[in-house]
Design an enzyme around this catalytic site. Structure first.
Site, PDB file in Angstrom:
ATOM      1  N   TRP A 150     -34.346  55.918   9.408  1.00  0.00           N
ATOM      2  CA  TRP A 150     -33.113  56.726   9.422  1.00  0.00           C
ATOM      3  C   TRP A 150     -32.572  57.027   8.029  1.00  0.00           C
ATOM      4  O   TRP A 150     -31.657  57.818   7.880  1.00  0.00           O
ATOM      5  CB  TRP A 150     -32.027  55.999  10.221  1.00  0.00           C
ATOM      6  N   ASN A 151     -33.102  56.380   7.000  1.00  0.00           N
ATOM      7  CA  ASN A 151     -32.398  56.491   5.706  1.00  0.00           C
ATOM      8  C   ASN A 151     -32.642  57.806   4.974  1.00  0.00           C
ATOM      9  O   ASN A 151     -31.777  58.269   4.242  1.00  0.00           O
ATOM     10  CB  ASN A 151     -32.690  55.274   4.824  1.00  0.00           C
ATOM     11  N   LYS A 174     -42.103  60.526  15.864  1.00  0.00           N
ATOM     12  CA  LYS A 174     -40.972  59.813  16.452  1.00  0.00           C
ATOM     13  C   LYS A 174     -39.970  59.454  15.364  1.00  0.00           C
ATOM     14  O   LYS A 174     -40.222  58.589  14.532  1.00  0.00           O
ATOM     15  CB  LYS A 174     -41.426  58.521  17.135  1.00  0.00           C
ATOM     16  N   PRO A 175     -38.812  60.115  15.339  1.00  0.00           N
ATOM     17  CA  PRO A 175     -37.810  59.776  14.327  1.00  0.00           C
ATOM     18  C   PRO A 175     -37.032  58.539  14.747  1.00  0.00           C
ATOM     19  O   PRO A 175     -37.108  58.111  15.899  1.00  0.00           O
ATOM     20  CB  PRO A 175     -36.895  61.004  14.338  1.00  0.00           C
ATOM     21  N   ALA A 176     -36.287  57.967  13.794  1.00  0.00           N
ATOM     22  CA  ALA A 176     -35.412  56.853  14.131  1.00  0.00           C
ATOM     23  C   ALA A 176     -34.376  57.332  15.147  1.00  0.00           C
ATOM     24  O   ALA A 176     -33.913  58.474  15.086  1.00  0.00           O
ATOM     25  CB  ALA A 176     -34.717  56.342  12.881  1.00  0.00           C
ATOM     26  N   GLY A 227     -40.618  52.135   7.311  1.00  0.00           N
ATOM     27  CA  GLY A 227     -39.562  51.361   7.962  1.00  0.00           C
ATOM     28  C   GLY A 227     -39.580  49.922   7.485  1.00  0.00           C
ATOM     29  O   GLY A 227     -39.972  49.643   6.349  1.00  0.00           O
ATOM     30  N   SER A 228     -39.196  49.033   8.350  1.00  0.00           N
ATOM     31  CA  SER A 228     -39.052  47.628   7.957  1.00  0.00           C
ATOM     32  C   SER A 228     -40.388  46.888   7.976  1.00  0.00           C
ATOM     33  O   SER A 228     -41.325  47.287   8.671  1.00  0.00           O
ATOM     34  CB  SER A 228     -38.083  46.943   8.916  1.00  0.00           C
ATOM     35  N   GLU A 249     -45.075  52.284   4.584  1.00  0.00           N
ATOM     36  CA  GLU A 249     -44.185  52.113   3.436  1.00  0.00           C
ATOM     37  C   GLU A 249     -43.011  51.281   3.910  1.00  0.00           C
ATOM     38  O   GLU A 249     -42.292  51.678   4.825  1.00  0.00           O
ATOM     39  CB  GLU A 249     -43.688  53.463   2.905  1.00  0.00           C
ATOM     40  N   CYS A 283     -35.055  52.642  -0.030  1.00  0.00           N
ATOM     41  CA  CYS A 283     -36.070  51.626  -0.313  1.00  0.00           C
ATOM     42  C   CYS A 283     -36.214  51.445  -1.813  1.00  0.00           C
ATOM     43  O   CYS A 283     -36.600  50.385  -2.289  1.00  0.00           O
ATOM     44  CB  CYS A 283     -37.391  52.013   0.319  1.00  0.00           C
ATOM     45  N   GLU A 382     -34.124  42.070   1.034  1.00  0.00           N
ATOM     46  CA  GLU A 382     -33.595  43.428   1.016  1.00  0.00           C
ATOM     47  C   GLU A 382     -32.325  43.499   1.862  1.00  0.00           C
ATOM     48  O   GLU A 382     -32.350  43.198   3.049  1.00  0.00           O
ATOM     49  CB  GLU A 382     -34.644  44.393   1.580  1.00  0.00           C
TER      50      GLU A 382
HETATM   51  P1  NAD Z   1     -37.314  50.046  11.439  1.00  0.00           P
HETATM   52  O1  NAD Z   1     -38.567  49.331  11.075  1.00  0.00           O
HETATM   53  O2  NAD Z   1     -36.328  49.359  12.285  1.00  0.00           O
HETATM   54  O3  NAD Z   1     -37.683  51.387  12.212  1.00  0.00           O
HETATM   55  C1  NAD Z   1     -38.550  52.350  11.680  1.00  0.00           C
HETATM   56  C2  NAD Z   1     -39.098  53.199  12.811  1.00  0.00           C
HETATM   57  O4  NAD Z   1     -39.958  52.404  13.640  1.00  0.00           O
HETATM   58  C3  NAD Z   1     -38.033  53.753  13.747  1.00  0.00           C
HETATM   59  O5  NAD Z   1     -38.369  55.069  14.122  1.00  0.00           O
HETATM   60  C4  NAD Z   1     -38.109  52.813  14.920  1.00  0.00           C
HETATM   61  O6  NAD Z   1     -37.622  53.367  16.116  1.00  0.00           O
HETATM   62  C5  NAD Z   1     -39.595  52.555  14.986  1.00  0.00           C
HETATM   63  N1  NAD Z   1     -40.008  51.367  15.752  1.00  0.00           N
HETATM   64  C6  NAD Z   1     -39.258  50.286  16.077  1.00  0.00           C
HETATM   65  N2  NAD Z   1     -39.996  49.418  16.810  1.00  0.00           N
HETATM   66  C7  NAD Z   1     -41.234  49.945  16.931  1.00  0.00           C
HETATM   67  C8  NAD Z   1     -42.437  49.519  17.567  1.00  0.00           C
HETATM   68  N3  NAD Z   1     -42.532  48.349  18.220  1.00  0.00           N
HETATM   69  N4  NAD Z   1     -43.535  50.313  17.477  1.00  0.00           N
HETATM   70  C9  NAD Z   1     -43.479  51.471  16.802  1.00  0.00           C
HETATM   71  N5  NAD Z   1     -42.363  51.939  16.203  1.00  0.00           N
HETATM   72  C10 NAD Z   1     -41.255  51.183  16.250  1.00  0.00           C
HETATM   73  O7  NAD Z   1     -36.670  50.530  10.051  1.00  0.00           O
HETATM   74  P2  NAD Z   1     -35.283  51.285   9.831  1.00  0.00           P
HETATM   75  O8  NAD Z   1     -34.194  50.306  10.078  1.00  0.00           O
HETATM   76  O9  NAD Z   1     -35.248  52.584  10.549  1.00  0.00           O
HETATM   77  O10 NAD Z   1     -35.371  51.630   8.263  1.00  0.00           O
HETATM   78  C11 NAD Z   1     -35.007  50.726   7.251  1.00  0.00           C
HETATM   79  C12 NAD Z   1     -36.239  50.119   6.597  1.00  0.00           C
HETATM   80  O11 NAD Z   1     -37.106  51.138   6.124  1.00  0.00           O
HETATM   81  C13 NAD Z   1     -35.911  49.312   5.349  1.00  0.00           C
HETATM   82  O12 NAD Z   1     -36.592  48.068   5.362  1.00  0.00           O
HETATM   83  C14 NAD Z   1     -36.427  50.154   4.193  1.00  0.00           C
HETATM   84  O13 NAD Z   1     -36.781  49.473   3.042  1.00  0.00           O
HETATM   85  C15 NAD Z   1     -37.583  50.843   4.809  1.00  0.00           C
HETATM   86  N6  NAD Z   1     -37.900  52.060   4.073  1.00  0.00           N
HETATM   87  C16 NAD Z   1     -38.991  52.074   3.250  1.00  0.00           C
HETATM   88  C17 NAD Z   1     -39.321  53.201   2.518  1.00  0.00           C
HETATM   89  C18 NAD Z   1     -40.522  53.219   1.620  1.00  0.00           C
HETATM   90  O14 NAD Z   1     -41.052  54.293   1.391  1.00  0.00           O
HETATM   91  N7  NAD Z   1     -40.963  52.111   1.094  1.00  0.00           N
HETATM   92  C19 NAD Z   1     -38.546  54.344   2.647  1.00  0.00           C
HETATM   93  C20 NAD Z   1     -37.439  54.315   3.486  1.00  0.00           C
HETATM   94  C21 NAD Z   1     -37.128  53.164   4.206  1.00  0.00           C
END
Ligand code: NAD
Ligand code: MN
Length: 490
Positions: A150-151, A174-176, A227-228, A249, A283, A382
């Protein structure tokens, strides 16, 4: 505004899901932007089947023509920039200036990849044998899955979708759940640009069901995830188990190293921007400052004054310099880390709470802690919020050692005019991106983006590296006289 999911060129509201993704404004929780009924695993199946069908013709469309769709999308996004930026600010919270910057970055990614349509190239190489012509070609993978956070609700989807499409793949995205509206605008833009139905399918729903259904499906040849770490590692294991290609990432814990003699007029704005820009929800955010005691005093004073002066408020208000946390959970996490840092013995210099008069949204004060030590959680974990940790270092060696003393490795920055220090820092710091005399943040369409260690799995994004992920190489041997004989050893 289009809502729901988009499959085979049609917007629709899924009916099978039990949930409604209620998209609210984090600066004012009473402001509901749109409702997206959650898609289910069944919707994903339908989306993948449609993308598989569309692949037959899209993969055969000449790459320059595929690129032209992206070139038109860039123009359309430029025309619709204000609408995209406002939607993003309203659903994600970042201030308008940042949202506009993010739209521009996505446009650059569209332009870069549009040009790549002319350049998707193999290599011609000599052969050991006479009369054999050897070369490589790059082919698309098939249907690919993109899962985004989502960021950066516009830039990250764009920087995945654009290379995937220009390489000839079709996409299930699939977006957040917190930010589907901005992503829906990207789909609208590509639709308006003439992308054929089925080439880009959008399914909006919970990660546990929709994301999982993408990762698990054998027709998804590659998954690109941002994501995370928690979700990313599990997704990597799951996709790898069925032989799919994966890039992840993940998180960051980025430091700025400041040595005596550094120009504070340059360092202070960079630290403020890095730490508090996008409410710390990048990030690449600056979450640690490692500074020599000779400069720490002055630096601390200026950073604290800057943090106090930042105008926190709704992103849609042009006067605001820092918006809210994205949701209740992130807001609670920011405040939890303030608590943890206090308990561990770091000293709170400013912030640490909810700003007065802003309780209609998820606002947090820009926060600075000093005396943060390498064993503290605030040093290593983080936060993803506007919480900055200051730590003293005795010299560059200790600075590099502490910069590297975390599991992540996304980006790091050094302020120095000493060429020896600069070269050594570039060599020894364990991050995928290295900055000298500028903030830890930033990335450009043509430059590889990503991290080392726990931050990254499977190569860089953006740039030609990012495009390569979405292709595979075929090596071709043309024995054109039919007479060249290949021995057993070669
Ligand atoms: P998140 O991991 O909670 O979610 C990311 C995506 O994965 C969402 O679309 C979510 O719905 C989906 N998801 C959740 N459970 C899943 C599953 N079991 N299978 C498949 N998909 C699933 O992360 P967030 O809270 O949306 O974003 C924040 C995190 O993203 C932070 O840790 C940040 O550092 C990281 N981030 C990294 C970068 C990078 O390029 N390094 C860039 C932006 C954000
Ligand atoms: Mn929202």
């Amino acid at each position: 505004m289009k809502t729901g999911s988009y499959v085979d060129g049609k917007w629709y509201h899924p009916t099978g899901g039990s949930r409604l993704v209620k998209n609210t404004n984090p600066a004012d929780t009473k402001d509901v932007i749109a409702e997206f009924p959650a898609a289910t695993a069944k919707d994903v199946e339908k989306a993948i089947a449609g993308a598989k069908k569309a692949f037959e013709s899209w993969s055969k469309t000449p790459a320059p023509s595929r690129g032209r769709v992206l070139a038109r999308a860039a123009e359309i996004a430029r025309r619709r920039k204000d609408e995209i930026a406002r939607t993003m600010t309203r659903e994600q919270g970042k201030v308008l200036k940042e949202a506009r910057g993010e739209v521009d970055k996505g446009i650059a990614c569209l332009e870069f990849n549009a040009g790549e349509g002319f350049r998707i190239q193999g290599k011609t190489l000599p052969c050991e044998l006479k009369d054999v012509f050897t070369y490589t070609i790059r082919r698309p993978l098939g249907v690919v899955g993109l899962i985004t956070p989502w960021n950066f609700p516009w830039a990250i989807p764009v920087w995945k979708v654009a290379p995937a499409l220009v390489a000839g793949n079709t996409v299930v995205m699939k977006p957040a759940e917190l930010t589907p509206a901005t992503c829906a605008l990207l789909v609208e833009v590509l639709e308006e640009a003439g992308l054929p139905p089925g080439c880009l399918q959008l399914v909006v729903g919970p990660g546990s069901e929709v994301g999982n259904a993408i990762t698990a499906n054998p027709d998804i040849k590659a998954v690109s995830f941002t994501g995370s770490n928690q979700i990313g590692y599990a997704l990597y294991a799951q996709a790898a188990a069925r032989g799919a290609k994966v890039t992840c990432e993940l998180g960051g814990k980025n430091a700025v190293i400041v040595l005596p003699g550094a120009d504070l007029d340059a360092v202070v704005p960079a630290v403020l921007n890095g730490a508090f820009g996008s409410t710390g929800q990048r990030c690449t955010a600056t979450s640690r400052v490692l500074a020599h005691p000779d400069i720490m005093g002055q630096l601390t004073e200026a950073v604290v004054a800057g943090a106090k002066a930042l105008k926190v408020g709704p992103g849609l208000d042009e006067a605001s310099q820092m918006g809210p946390a994205v949701d209740k959970k992130q807001h609670a996490q920011d405040l939890m880390y303030v608590d943890v840092a206090k308990k561990e013995g770091a000293r709170l210099l400013t912030g640490g709470g909810v700003p007065k008069g802003l309780d209609q949204g998820y606002f947090v004060e820009p926060t600075v802690f000093e005396g943060v030590r390498a064993e503290h959680r605030l040093f290593k974990e983080e936060v993803f919020g506007p919480v900055l940790a200051l730590t003293p270092i005795k010299d560059l060696s200790e600075g590099i050692k502490l910069a590297n003393a975390v599991e992540y490795g996304l980006t790091c920055s050094l302020y120095s005019r000493d060429v020896n220090d600069v070269m050594r820092f570039v060599e020894e710091v364990e991050t995928g991106m290295v900055h000298v005399n500028e903030p830890t943040v930033g990335g450009e369409a043509q430059l590889p983006f990503g991290g080392l260690k726990a931050t990254g799995i499977g190569g860089r994004e953006m740039s030609t590296d990012g495009l390569e992920f979405f292709t595979e190489t075929k090596t071709v041997f043309i024995n054109y006289t039919g007479k060249a004989e290949r021995s057993f050893v070669r």
